[in-house]
Design a protein around this motif. Structure first.
Motif, PDB file in Angstrom:
ATOM      1  N   UNK A   1       0.834  -1.195   0.000  1.00  0.00           N
ATOM      2  CA  UNK A   1       0.000   0.000   0.000  1.00  0.00           C
ATOM      3  C   UNK A   1       0.875   1.255   0.000  1.00  0.00           C
ATOM      4  N   UNK A   2       1.941   1.254   0.784  1.00  0.00           N
ATOM      5  CA  UNK A   2       2.853   2.395   0.814  1.00  0.00           C
ATOM      6  C   UNK A   2       3.547   2.571  -0.534  1.00  0.00           C
ATOM      7  N   UNK A   3       3.954   1.468  -1.126  1.00  0.00           N
ATOM      8  CA  UNK A   3       4.603   1.540  -2.435  1.00  0.00           C
ATOM      9  C   UNK A   3       3.628   2.091  -3.473  1.00  0.00           C
ATOM     10  N   UNK A   4       2.389   1.671  -3.406  1.00  0.00           N
ATOM     11  CA  UNK A   4       1.372   2.162  -4.339  1.00  0.00           C
ATOM     12  C   UNK A   4       1.149   3.658  -4.150  1.00  0.00           C
ATOM     13  N   UNK A   5       1.023   4.088  -2.889  1.00  0.00           N
ATOM     14  CA  UNK A   5       0.840   5.516  -2.610  1.00  0.00           C
ATOM     15  C   UNK A   5       2.041   6.330  -3.099  1.00  0.00           C
ATOM     16  N   UNK A   6       3.230   5.805  -2.864  1.00  0.00           N
ATOM     17  CA  UNK A   6       4.438   6.491  -3.325  1.00  0.00           C
ATOM     18  C   UNK A   6       4.477   6.597  -4.840  1.00  0.00           C
ATOM     19  N   UNK A   7       4.102   5.519  -5.509  1.00  0.00           N
ATOM     20  CA  UNK A   7       4.076   5.534  -6.971  1.00  0.00           C
ATOM     21  C   UNK A   7       3.043   6.534  -7.487  1.00  0.00           C
TER      22      UNK A   7
END
Length: 108
Positions: A35-41
């Motif tokens: 989820x954090x990686x998705x938000x960062x992307x």
């Protein structure tokens, strides 16, 4: 029979892979990381779109400046006297001067 054994092996591998995927997705830490990686992307994509828009605007401004300079250069070129023009005028003036001198001599 060999085909059945190969299918059983493929199904077994598929089920094992499915279990691994479910295990990863159920792991709360992994899910949070995803989820954090998705938000960062998503934030990076937004920043890139914004930067891209700014760069497009700057490119347009510079292109307008380049076009303006080209127009000014063309105008200056059209207003500039060529090297042949003064020479031709000088030759014409010499001819007129010689004609005047000839007339003066003839009048004497």
């Amino acid at each position: 029979m060999a085909a059945d054994a190969a299918r059983r092996l493929d199904v077994a591998n598929l089920l094992s892979f499915g279990d691994d995927v479910v295990g990863v997705l159920l792991d709360r830490k992994v899910a949070e990381s995803l989820a954090q990686a998705y938000d960062g992307a998503r934030m990076l994509r937004s920043a890139c779109h914004s930067e891209s828009g700014d760069l497009k605007l700057q490119v347009k401004e510079y292109q307008d400046k380049i076009n303006s300079c080209k127009e000014k250069l063309e105008k200056a070129k059209s207003e500039t006297v060529t090297d042949e023009e003064p020479s031709a005028l000088q030759d014409e003036m010499k001819g007129k001067l010689q004609s005047k001198q000839q007339l003066r001599q003839d009048l004497r």
